[in-house]
Design a protein around this motif. Structure first.
Motif, PDB file in Angstrom:
ATOM      1  N   THR A 173       0.846  -1.190   0.000  1.00  0.00           N
ATOM      2  CA  THR A 173       0.000   0.000   0.000  1.00  0.00           C
ATOM      3  C   THR A 173       0.884   1.243   0.000  1.00  0.00           C
ATOM      4  OG1 THR A 173      -0.117  -0.001   2.411  1.00  0.00           O
ATOM      5  CG2 THR A 173      -1.866  -1.169   1.237  1.00  0.00           C
ATOM      6  N   GLY A 174       0.360   2.337  -0.524  1.00  0.00           N
ATOM      7  CA  GLY A 174       1.147   3.570  -0.587  1.00  0.00           C
ATOM      8  C   GLY A 174       2.142   3.541  -1.731  1.00  0.00           C
ATOM      9  N   ASN A 296       1.248   5.524  -6.241  1.00  0.00           N
ATOM     10  CA  ASN A 296       0.710   5.459  -4.884  1.00  0.00           C
ATOM     11  C   ASN A 296      -0.505   4.537  -4.832  1.00  0.00           C
ATOM     12  OD1 ASN A 296       0.634   6.179  -2.182  1.00  0.00           O
ATOM     13  ND2 ASN A 296      -0.714   7.920  -2.544  1.00  0.00           N
ATOM     14  N   ASN A 297      -0.316   3.351  -4.296  1.00  0.00           N
ATOM     15  CA  ASN A 297      -1.379   2.346  -4.295  1.00  0.00           C
ATOM     16  C   ASN A 297      -2.473   2.641  -3.271  1.00  0.00           C
ATOM     17  OD1 ASN A 297      -0.356   0.790  -6.355  1.00  0.00           O
ATOM     18  ND2 ASN A 297       0.703  -0.653  -5.010  1.00  0.00           N
ATOM     19  N   ASP A 298      -3.709   2.591  -3.741  1.00  0.00           N
ATOM     20  CA  ASP A 298      -4.867   2.781  -2.868  1.00  0.00           C
ATOM     21  C   ASP A 298      -4.872   1.713  -1.774  1.00  0.00           C
ATOM     22  OD1 ASP A 298      -7.792   4.032  -2.693  1.00  0.00           O
ATOM     23  OD2 ASP A 298      -7.959   1.860  -2.417  1.00  0.00           O
ATOM     24  N   ILE A 299      -5.054   2.135  -0.536  1.00  0.00           N
ATOM     25  CA  ILE A 299      -4.916   1.206   0.594  1.00  0.00           C
ATOM     26  C   ILE A 299      -5.979   0.101   0.568  1.00  0.00           C
ATOM     27  CG2 ILE A 299      -5.022   0.998   3.109  1.00  0.00           C
ATOM     28  CD1 ILE A 299      -3.819   3.815   3.270  1.00  0.00           C
ATOM     29  N   GLU A 300      -7.255   0.489   0.496  1.00  0.00           N
ATOM     30  CA  GLU A 300      -8.324  -0.513   0.582  1.00  0.00           C
ATOM     31  C   GLU A 300      -8.296  -1.478  -0.596  1.00  0.00           C
ATOM     32  OE1 GLU A 300     -13.219  -0.776   1.049  1.00  0.00           O
ATOM     33  OE2 GLU A 300     -12.187   1.161   1.182  1.00  0.00           O
ATOM     34  N   THR A 302      -5.803  -2.152  -2.657  1.00  0.00           N
ATOM     35  CA  THR A 302      -4.598  -2.978  -2.652  1.00  0.00           C
ATOM     36  C   THR A 302      -4.768  -4.171  -1.727  1.00  0.00           C
ATOM     37  OG1 THR A 302      -3.178  -1.085  -3.144  1.00  0.00           O
ATOM     38  CG2 THR A 302      -2.105  -3.019  -2.198  1.00  0.00           C
ATOM     39  N   ASN A 303      -5.354  -3.946  -0.569  1.00  0.00           N
ATOM     40  CA  ASN A 303      -5.590  -5.052   0.362  1.00  0.00           C
ATOM     41  C   ASN A 303      -6.551  -6.088  -0.235  1.00  0.00           C
ATOM     42  OD1 ASN A 303      -3.874  -4.139   2.402  1.00  0.00           O
ATOM     43  ND2 ASN A 303      -5.470  -2.857   3.318  1.00  0.00           N
ATOM     44  N   LYS A 317       5.313  -8.621   0.421  1.00  0.00           N
ATOM     45  CA  LYS A 317       5.317  -7.173   0.598  1.00  0.00           C
ATOM     46  C   LYS A 317       6.451  -6.610  -0.246  1.00  0.00           C
ATOM     47  CE  LYS A 317       5.506  -3.482   4.044  1.00  0.00           C
ATOM     48  NZ  LYS A 317       5.623  -3.143   5.485  1.00  0.00           N
ATOM     49  N   GLN A 331      -3.269   7.317 -11.149  1.00  0.00           N
ATOM     50  CA  GLN A 331      -3.591   7.315  -9.718  1.00  0.00           C
ATOM     51  C   GLN A 331      -3.818   8.718  -9.170  1.00  0.00           C
ATOM     52  OE1 GLN A 331      -0.090   5.025  -8.584  1.00  0.00           O
ATOM     53  NE2 GLN A 331      -1.395   3.325  -7.958  1.00  0.00           N
ATOM     54  N   VAL A 337      -4.031   0.394  -8.414  1.00  0.00           N
ATOM     55  CA  VAL A 337      -3.165  -0.579  -7.755  1.00  0.00           C
ATOM     56  C   VAL A 337      -2.127  -1.052  -8.767  1.00  0.00           C
ATOM     57  CG1 VAL A 337      -3.023  -2.791  -6.552  1.00  0.00           C
ATOM     58  CG2 VAL A 337      -5.042  -1.331  -6.248  1.00  0.00           C
TER      59      VAL A 337
END
Length: 385
Positions: A173-174, A296-300, A302-303, A317, A331, A337
């Motif tokens: 993430t990030g 910058n990967n979106d947190i939600e 990406t999870n 990771k 982005q 992502v």
């Protein structure tokens, strides 16, 4: 899925080798564009009209049934003489797929084929973006300007990673790739005979001091916990042994992972150059060429993709890369992502932009599944919203 994966994989390998043999530079991907269109036509996949001169936009599914998501792959090559010794080495001397974009676009073609074969399972629309001109950081902006992302909920992309094994995926993430800035500094002094340096204003000494001082920015002004790089990659001054030249030029790049560091380092850079010029009584000019921001990967989301990708790959990771990617431009306007897909993993495997850079064809399967399986999952995710 198709009934015979091995036959399909063999077909993809042939396609990749053909693309690898015929690389084209940014904005010159005309034959590559034709090849992509021919494959999509063969598989009865809708090609979308576009003002883009190179690159292809295509669609699978129905946007009236759900969300629209985008899958992106880049298609251009680099001005590098290939030295891999591969049987399918570049036929276009001086141009090489030294970053693996042949791997990327082939995997998106493979994903397109599988998604089309199972189109009825899509709860929405999948837009395929075969993007030109990533290497000069202008292609994503062209796609955006052409309007191909206006109704897109999320975009996913990837880059092969030679330090990861086929079957492995790196995600975080990030920030996963750095912001990119390019600089060119010109120094103007007074030339003179080398035997009489006191009669001139020495640009070589001034340039040397500037370059030395610039390295202290990262060493003494940026937190050791932050990733920032300043690299001077080219210097040019003079043309003979006994004359001090009146001009000098040096250029290079800055890489960073936050807007704060990005601006701070550029400000310190300018201050050092200007003050050093005053000390040596020369004048300077700085040309900045701003590249893409942080990938910058979106947190939600990406999870969501991490959890889903564990079903078909080993997910790690990712260690952020100081390399840059214009995927960051997407982005900047919508969630995205970006992943690293294992493409080699052998000891001492050459990295991106090397003349002997290679990828292993067995990595294609994971790259294809990354697009396909996460397309289903993301459409399901938005359908649940």
């Amino acid at each position: 899925m198709l009934e015979n994966w091995q036959t399909f994989e063999d077909e993809l390998v042939k396609i990749r080798h053909q693309i690898h043999q015929n690389p084209e530079l940014s904005n010159q991907e005309f034959e590559t564009t034709k090849l992509i269109k021919n494959q999509l036509d063969k598989w009865h996949i809708k090609i979308v009209d576009t003002v883009l001169k190179t690159g292809v936009i295509a669609e699978i599914g129905d946007g009236s049934n759900g969300a629209t998501i985008a899958l992106r792959a880049d298609i251009d090559a680099l001005p590098i003489i290939e030295k891999t010794g591969l049987a399918y080495s570049s036929k276009n001397i001086g141009v090489m797929h030294a970053c693996g974009h042949d791997f990327h676009l082939t995997s998106l073609l493979g994903a397109a084929r599988l998604l089309k074969a199972n189109e009825g399972q899509l709860n929405g629309l999948v837009r395929l973006i075969f993007q030109p001109a990533e290497e000069n950081y202008r292609g994503a902006l062209k796609v955006i300007k052409a309007g191909h992302l206006k109704d897109v909920k999320v975009i996913i992309g990837d880059h092969n990673h030679p330090q990861l094994l086929p079957g492995e995926i790196g995600l975080i993430t990030g920030g996963i790739m750095a912001a990119v800035d390019q600089f060119m500094v010109k120094i103007i002094g007074v030339g003179t005979h080398a035997a009489n340096p006191h009669l001139g204003k020495d640009v070589i000494v001034a340039m040397s001091q500037m370059i030395n001082q610039l390295q202290a920015i990262v060493a003494r002004n940026v937190s050791p916990a932050d990733a920032v790089v300043i690299s001077v990659t080219r210097i040019e001054a003079g043309n003979t042994w006994n004359v001090l030249p009146d001009t000098a030029v040096f250029e290079g790049t800055i890489r960073s992972f936050s807007n704060q560091n990005r601006q701070y380092v550029k400000d310190r850079f300018s201050t050092i150059v200007k003050q050093t010029a005053e000390i040596y009584d020369v004048s300077t000019s700085i040309r900045w060429i701003e590249g893409p921001g942080v990938t910058n990967n979106d947190i939600e989301l990406t999870n969501v993709i991490v959890a889903n990708s564990k079903k078909f790959a080993k997910v790690f990771k990712a260690a952020p890369s100081n390399g840059g990617e214009d995927f960051a431009d997407y982005q900047a306007i919508l969630p995205g992502v970006f992943a690293f897909i294992g493409s080699n993993g052998k000891p001492n495997a050459s990295g991106w932009h090397h003349s002997d850079f290679t990828v292993r064809d067995e990595g294609l399967k994971t790259a294809v599944l990354y697009y396909v399986e996460n397309s289903y999952r993301l459409l399901e995710y938005f359908d649940e919203k």
